[in-house]
Design a protein around this motif. Structure first.
Motif, mmCIF file in Angstrom:
data_model
loop_
_atom_site.group_PDB
_atom_site.id
_atom_site.type_symbol
_atom_site.label_atom_id
_atom_site.label_comp_id
_atom_site.label_asym_id
_atom_site.label_seq_id
_atom_site.Cartn_x
_atom_site.Cartn_y
_atom_site.Cartn_z
ATOM 1 N N LEU A 165 2.737 -2.709 -35.304
ATOM 2 C CA LEU A 165 3.950 -3.038 -33.924
ATOM 3 C C LEU A 165 4.160 -4.078 -34.322
ATOM 4 O O LEU A 165 5.434 -4.287 -33.461
ATOM 5 C CB LEU A 165 3.600 -1.986 -33.055
ATOM 6 C CG LEU A 165 3.264 -0.513 -32.510
ATOM 7 C CD1 LEU A 165 1.799 0.015 -31.875
ATOM 8 C CD2 LEU A 165 4.312 0.348 -32.674
ATOM 9 N N ARG A 166 3.776 -4.945 -33.724
ATOM 10 C CA ARG A 166 4.072 -6.531 -33.535
ATOM 11 C C ARG A 166 5.384 -6.903 -34.957
ATOM 12 O O ARG A 166 6.053 -7.642 -34.615
ATOM 13 C CB ARG A 166 2.962 -7.266 -33.428
ATOM 14 C CG ARG A 166 3.192 -9.281 -32.833
ATOM 15 C CD ARG A 166 1.747 -9.871 -32.986
ATOM 16 N NE ARG A 166 2.577 -11.327 -32.776
ATOM 17 C CZ ARG A 166 2.216 -12.220 -33.281
ATOM 18 N NH1 ARG A 166 0.956 -12.465 -34.033
ATOM 19 N NH2 ARG A 166 2.582 -13.258 -33.134
ATOM 20 N N LEU A 167 5.412 -6.510 -35.732
ATOM 21 C CA LEU A 167 5.795 -6.985 -36.452
ATOM 22 C C LEU A 167 7.237 -6.694 -36.271
ATOM 23 O O LEU A 167 8.074 -7.279 -36.536
ATOM 24 C CB LEU A 167 5.188 -6.661 -38.205
ATOM 25 C CG LEU A 167 4.489 -7.097 -38.797
ATOM 26 C CD1 LEU A 167 4.401 -7.084 -40.287
ATOM 27 C CD2 LEU A 167 4.730 -8.993 -38.471
ATOM 28 N N ALA A 168 7.240 -5.050 -35.614
ATOM 29 C CA ALA A 168 8.066 -4.177 -34.981
ATOM 30 C C ALA A 168 9.338 -5.464 -33.871
ATOM 31 O O ALA A 168 9.908 -5.542 -33.506
ATOM 32 C CB ALA A 168 8.164 -2.684 -34.937
ATOM 33 N N ALA A 225 5.354 1.290 -38.126
ATOM 34 C CA ALA A 225 5.662 1.107 -36.750
ATOM 35 C C ALA A 225 6.981 1.517 -36.833
ATOM 36 O O ALA A 225 8.479 0.871 -37.185
ATOM 37 C CB ALA A 225 5.682 -0.125 -36.641
ATOM 38 N N ALA A 226 7.761 1.543 -35.048
ATOM 39 C CA ALA A 226 8.672 1.598 -34.899
ATOM 40 C C ALA A 226 8.312 1.311 -33.093
ATOM 41 O O ALA A 226 8.238 2.104 -32.749
ATOM 42 C CB ALA A 226 9.666 3.365 -35.291
ATOM 43 N N ILE A 227 10.240 0.672 -33.010
ATOM 44 C CA ILE A 227 10.027 0.026 -31.127
ATOM 45 C C ILE A 227 11.509 0.742 -31.432
ATOM 46 O O ILE A 227 12.114 -0.317 -32.129
ATOM 47 C CB ILE A 227 9.717 -1.148 -31.040
ATOM 48 C CG1 ILE A 227 8.596 -1.327 -31.148
ATOM 49 C CG2 ILE A 227 10.087 -1.538 -29.672
ATOM 50 C CD1 ILE A 227 7.660 -2.540 -31.361
ATOM 51 N N THR A 280 12.071 -1.507 -37.023
ATOM 52 C CA THR A 280 10.923 -1.050 -37.958
ATOM 53 C C THR A 280 9.957 -1.823 -38.123
ATOM 54 O O THR A 280 10.574 -2.830 -38.613
ATOM 55 C CB THR A 280 11.027 0.302 -38.443
ATOM 56 O OG1 THR A 280 11.928 -0.217 -39.517
ATOM 57 C CG2 THR A 280 11.588 1.266 -37.674
ATOM 58 N N ALA A 281 9.435 -1.644 -38.672
ATOM 59 C CA ALA A 281 8.274 -2.606 -39.759
ATOM 60 C C ALA A 281 6.814 -1.725 -40.324
ATOM 61 O O ALA A 281 6.524 -0.855 -39.864
ATOM 62 C CB ALA A 281 7.529 -3.769 -39.274
ATOM 63 N N THR A 282 6.566 -2.006 -41.733
ATOM 64 C CA THR A 282 6.144 -1.018 -41.960
ATOM 65 C C THR A 282 4.547 -2.339 -42.961
ATOM 66 O O THR A 282 5.074 -3.379 -43.029
ATOM 67 C CB THR A 282 6.888 -0.908 -43.846
ATOM 68 O OG1 THR A 282 7.403 0.460 -43.828
ATOM 69 C CG2 THR A 282 5.498 -0.090 -45.032
ATOM 70 N N ALA A 291 12.220 7.112 -36.025
ATOM 71 C CA ALA A 291 12.688 5.908 -36.408
ATOM 72 C C ALA A 291 10.877 5.858 -37.370
ATOM 73 O O ALA A 291 12.098 5.378 -38.494
ATOM 74 C CB ALA A 291 12.804 4.955 -35.635
ATOM 75 N N ALA A 292 9.901 5.862 -36.291
ATOM 76 C CA ALA A 292 8.592 5.933 -38.058
ATOM 77 C C ALA A 292 8.317 6.718 -38.594
ATOM 78 O O ALA A 292 8.664 6.260 -39.804
ATOM 79 C CB ALA A 292 7.371 5.939 -36.542
ATOM 80 N N ASN A 293 8.944 7.768 -38.541
ATOM 81 C CA ASN A 293 9.151 8.922 -39.435
ATOM 82 C C ASN A 293 10.286 8.333 -40.393
ATOM 83 O O ASN A 293 9.799 8.656 -42.315
ATOM 84 C CB ASN A 293 9.647 10.051 -38.870
ATOM 85 C CG ASN A 293 7.997 10.798 -38.395
ATOM 86 O OD1 ASN A 293 6.875 10.721 -38.975
ATOM 87 N ND2 ASN A 293 8.306 11.583 -37.405
#
Length: 225
Positions: free
Chosen positions: A90-93, A57-59, A68-70, A213-215
């Motif tokens: 997404l919340r982690l990001a 995920a990316a914001i 970002t977060a995975t 960013a997510a990619n």
């Protein structure tokens, strides 16, 4: 606002359906916007047809570095229930952003959802942030009429007699995108903000930044694996 664990972690589709109905009841469809000083896009990336693998995920703010977060999602891929797969990551990001955006453009749908609780609404309600859904395809509903050929031309999206979004032409000869209320914003304002952000391409810059960013997070994860 404290995030209800039930909005992020469910065990069955029946439970998920009930939570979506609860989320839909909390969606605000009128403007509750403060000063808009920072706008960001939100998107996720995953391996094609991998229903159980990690989600990246990316914001991505327009004026800063993306967070970002995975994570391995707690819920598999099920059409209509993407929020339970993508919102926890997404919340982690979101938590990694030092300065939170005032408006978030989410790659996905909000009210144009069978239970009016697409990912843009799910995330918006979960963290209480104004969100706009910006999608490339529809999950439900139909476009009522023709979308004209010029940028800014539009037509309503109708589901079960209710207008749930707008099909919006952003670039001549390009397919329209689908704009929906996520949370804390009216449909008219959602369309207005997307048009304000337009740079002549089909997708607005916040979505493209978050997508890239997510990619990038996915590729970095794959390189380490």
């Amino acid at each position: 606002m404290e995030v209800s664990r039930d909005w992020l972690d469910v065990a069955t589709l029946k439970e998920a359906t009930g939570v979506q109905r609860l989320i839909a009841g909390r969606v605000e469809v009128l403007d509750r916007l403060g000063p808009i000083n920072r706008i960001a896009g939100a998107d996720v990336s995953m391996k094609w047809r991998d229903s159980y693998g990690p989600v990246h995920a990316a914001i991505a703010p327009l004026d800063g570095q993306a967070a970002t977060a995975t994570a391995i999602p707690p819920f598999p891929y099920v059409p209509g229930y993407l929020g339970f797969r993508e919102v926890p990551v997404l919340r982690l990001a979101w938590e990694r952003l030092t300065v939170k955006p005032d408006l978030l453009i989410v790659d996905g749908l909000g009210q144009a959802h069978p239970r009016r609780a697409g990912i843009a609404s799910h995330f918006g309600v979960a963290v209480d942030v104004p969100t706009i859904g910006c999608a490339k395809s529809l999950l439900c509903g139909e476009v009522a009429g023709e979308v004209g050929p010029y940028p800014g031309d539009r037509a309503p999206i109708v589901h079960k007699g209710e207008v749930v979004g707008i099909a919006l032409r952003m670039r001549a000869r390009a397919a329209p995108i689908y704009i929906t209320i996520g949370h804390r914003i009216s449909l008219a304002s959602a369309v207005d903000w997307v048009l304000r952000l337009s740079d002549g391409r089909r997708l607005p810059p916040p979505i493209r930044l978050a997508h890239d960013a997510a990619n990038a997070a996915r590729r970095a994860f794959d390189a380490r694996s």
